[in-house]
Scaffold this active site. Structure first.
Site, PDB file in Angstrom:
ATOM      1  N   THR A  29       1.060  -1.240   0.169  1.00  0.00           N
ATOM      2  CA  THR A  29      -0.064  -0.136   0.133  1.00  0.00           C
ATOM      3  C   THR A  29       0.860   1.199  -0.037  1.00  0.00           C
ATOM      4  O   THR A  29       2.058   1.070   0.765  1.00  0.00           O
ATOM      5  CB  THR A  29      -0.867  -0.006   1.209  1.00  0.00           C
ATOM      6  OG1 THR A  29      -1.650   1.295   0.948  1.00  0.00           O
ATOM      7  CG2 THR A  29      -0.091  -0.260   2.429  1.00  0.00           C
ATOM      8  N   ASN A  50      -0.427   3.999   1.030  1.00  0.00           N
ATOM      9  CA  ASN A  50      -1.328   4.872   1.896  1.00  0.00           C
ATOM     10  C   ASN A  50      -0.815   4.837   3.259  1.00  0.00           C
ATOM     11  O   ASN A  50      -0.867   3.701   3.896  1.00  0.00           O
ATOM     12  CB  ASN A  50      -3.030   4.827   1.680  1.00  0.00           C
ATOM     13  CG  ASN A  50      -3.594   5.237   2.681  1.00  0.00           C
ATOM     14  OD1 ASN A  50      -3.256   5.727   3.780  1.00  0.00           O
ATOM     15  ND2 ASN A  50      -4.850   5.650   2.233  1.00  0.00           N
ATOM     16  N   ASP A  81      -7.996  -2.718  -0.950  1.00  0.00           N
ATOM     17  CA  ASP A  81      -8.566  -1.788  -1.345  1.00  0.00           C
ATOM     18  C   ASP A  81      -9.728  -1.500  -0.216  1.00  0.00           C
ATOM     19  O   ASP A  81     -10.321  -2.356  -0.023  1.00  0.00           O
ATOM     20  CB  ASP A  81      -9.039  -1.618  -2.737  1.00  0.00           C
ATOM     21  CG  ASP A  81      -9.552  -0.571  -3.465  1.00  0.00           C
ATOM     22  OD1 ASP A  81      -8.493   0.459  -3.441  1.00  0.00           O
ATOM     23  OD2 ASP A  81     -10.656  -0.181  -4.028  1.00  0.00           O
ATOM     24  N   PHE A  89      -8.464   8.998  10.195  1.00  0.00           N
ATOM     25  CA  PHE A  89      -8.097   9.807   9.116  1.00  0.00           C
ATOM     26  C   PHE A  89      -9.372   9.562   8.083  1.00  0.00           C
ATOM     27  O   PHE A  89     -10.352   8.950   8.385  1.00  0.00           O
ATOM     28  CB  PHE A  89      -6.999   9.020   8.428  1.00  0.00           C
ATOM     29  CG  PHE A  89      -6.898   7.488   8.056  1.00  0.00           C
ATOM     30  CD1 PHE A  89      -6.726   6.683   8.811  1.00  0.00           C
ATOM     31  CD2 PHE A  89      -7.423   7.401   6.599  1.00  0.00           C
ATOM     32  CE1 PHE A  89      -7.108   5.188   8.554  1.00  0.00           C
ATOM     33  CE2 PHE A  89      -7.655   6.184   6.115  1.00  0.00           C
ATOM     34  CZ  PHE A  89      -7.471   5.017   7.162  1.00  0.00           C
ATOM     35  N   LYS A 141     -10.849   1.494  17.281  1.00  0.00           N
ATOM     36  CA  LYS A 141     -11.341   1.774  16.048  1.00  0.00           C
ATOM     37  C   LYS A 141     -11.047   0.103  15.365  1.00  0.00           C
ATOM     38  O   LYS A 141     -11.658  -0.283  14.727  1.00  0.00           O
ATOM     39  CB  LYS A 141     -10.500   2.813  15.184  1.00  0.00           C
ATOM     40  CG  LYS A 141     -10.699   2.675  13.804  1.00  0.00           C
ATOM     41  CD  LYS A 141     -10.282   3.708  12.965  1.00  0.00           C
ATOM     42  CE  LYS A 141     -10.582   3.221  11.482  1.00  0.00           C
ATOM     43  NZ  LYS A 141      -9.770   4.249  10.378  1.00  0.00           N
TER      44      LYS A 141
HETATM   45  P1  IMP Z   1      -7.207   3.070  -1.261  1.00  0.00           P
HETATM   46  O1  IMP Z   1      -6.005   3.604  -0.918  1.00  0.00           O
HETATM   47  O2  IMP Z   1      -7.353   3.136  -2.609  1.00  0.00           O
HETATM   48  O3  IMP Z   1      -7.871   1.915  -0.589  1.00  0.00           O
HETATM   49  O4  IMP Z   1      -8.363   4.351  -0.691  1.00  0.00           O
HETATM   50  C1  IMP Z   1      -8.918   4.097   0.387  1.00  0.00           C
HETATM   51  C2  IMP Z   1      -9.809   5.624   0.908  1.00  0.00           C
HETATM   52  O5  IMP Z   1     -10.677   5.259   1.472  1.00  0.00           O
HETATM   53  C3  IMP Z   1      -8.656   6.397   1.748  1.00  0.00           C
HETATM   54  O6  IMP Z   1      -7.972   7.177   1.168  1.00  0.00           O
HETATM   55  C4  IMP Z   1      -9.956   7.240   2.596  1.00  0.00           C
HETATM   56  O7  IMP Z   1     -10.403   8.235   1.880  1.00  0.00           O
HETATM   57  C5  IMP Z   1     -11.031   6.004   2.515  1.00  0.00           C
HETATM   58  N1  IMP Z   1     -10.899   4.996   3.777  1.00  0.00           N
HETATM   59  C6  IMP Z   1     -10.540   3.779   3.773  1.00  0.00           C
HETATM   60  N2  IMP Z   1     -10.606   3.179   4.914  1.00  0.00           N
HETATM   61  C7  IMP Z   1     -10.751   4.319   5.639  1.00  0.00           C
HETATM   62  C8  IMP Z   1     -10.820   4.468   7.209  1.00  0.00           C
HETATM   63  O8  IMP Z   1     -10.621   3.544   7.970  1.00  0.00           O
HETATM   64  N3  IMP Z   1     -11.318   5.771   7.713  1.00  0.00           N
HETATM   65  C9  IMP Z   1     -11.415   6.682   6.904  1.00  0.00           C
HETATM   66  N4  IMP Z   1     -11.422   6.768   5.731  1.00  0.00           N
HETATM   67  C10 IMP Z   1     -11.056   5.677   5.150  1.00  0.00           C
END
Ligand code: IMP
Length: 204
Positions: free
Chosen positions: A8, A10, A76, A159, A182
């Site tokens: 990831t 993120n 995802d 977040f 959480k």
């Molecule tokens: P990914 O990185 O493509 O999986 O995008 C996930 C996106 O979904 C994040 O950038 C957030 O905007 C939203 N998201 C996923 N999990 C969470 C969470 O646990 N809390 C708040 N937003 C989340």
């Protein structure tokens, strides 16, 4: 010991995943431990499509540096709001504009919800993950948390969309819960605990 690449980009997601897998006996590495790999386009229609797409992509691109036996795990995740036809959904990270602030995204969600006051405010976070080695799909799991869009954003923890996600059993938004609270109930914790159980069952 099995080497597991958490693929990831993120940092918020990675922090939660490291916490969940802290007690699993594997060597955890992330993309920042490897030479840079360009991100794939997330073209899937579902969270599982995108998790699979990323797992196979990174499994192929990471193997030269991480070793052929590395287990590559991609996830995802996102927020589904029923009254918005499932949006932001797989586009959660890009909703409105890729560089929009979450305050702007919250305003847009509240604006659209205000246009349909009679619809329920039910919502859920979903996390799908895929583990792959080379071209082999090893394991898949999903995790979900059910809640509602809060009347107003509240809390400074977590977040992303956490401040507008009200979790009825806690009587608070996820941004008002502690990290431990959480992880215990949320989508990523559920999905990655299943991965941890699977990794342990492999005798890693
Ligand atoms: P990914 O990185 O493509 O999986 O995008 C996930 C996106 O979904 C994040 O950038 C957030 O905007 C939203 N998201 C996923 N999990 C969470 C969470 O646990 N809390 C708040 N937003 C989340």
């Amino acid at each position: 010991m099995t080497r597991v690449l958490i693929a990831t980009t993120n940092p918020d997601n990675l922090r939660e995943i490291r916490d969940v897998l802290a007690d699993t006996r594997v060597e955890l590495i992330s993309l920042s431990d490897l030479p840079p790999i360009a991100e794939p386009e997330e073209t899937g229609q579902t969270f599982q499509d995108n998790a699979r797409l990323k797992a196979f992509y990174y499994a192929g691109h990471a193997a030269p540096a991480a070793g052929p036996q590395v287990v590559t795990v991609a996830e995802d995740s996102g927020l589904i709001v029923d009254a918005l036809g499932g949006e932001p959904g797989v586009r959660s990270a890009r909703f409105l504009r890729p560089d929009a602030t979450y305050a702007e995204r919250f305003d847009e969600i509240y604006r659209r919800l205000a246009a349909q006051p009679d619809r329920p405010r039910t919502a859920r976070f979903v996390c799908a993950l895929t583990a792959a080695r080379g071209n082999d799909l090893l394991f898949e799991a999903t995790g979900t948390i059910e809640g509602q869009i809060s009347d107003t954003p509240r809390g400074s923890g977590g977040f992303g969309y956490d401040p507008i996600f009200f979790y009825p059993p806690y009587g608070r938004t996820l941004a008002e819960a502690t990290d431990v609270e959480k992880l215990r109930v949320a989508h990523r914790g559920h999905a990655f605990r299943k991965l941890g159980e699977w990794l342990s069952a492999q005798g890693t």
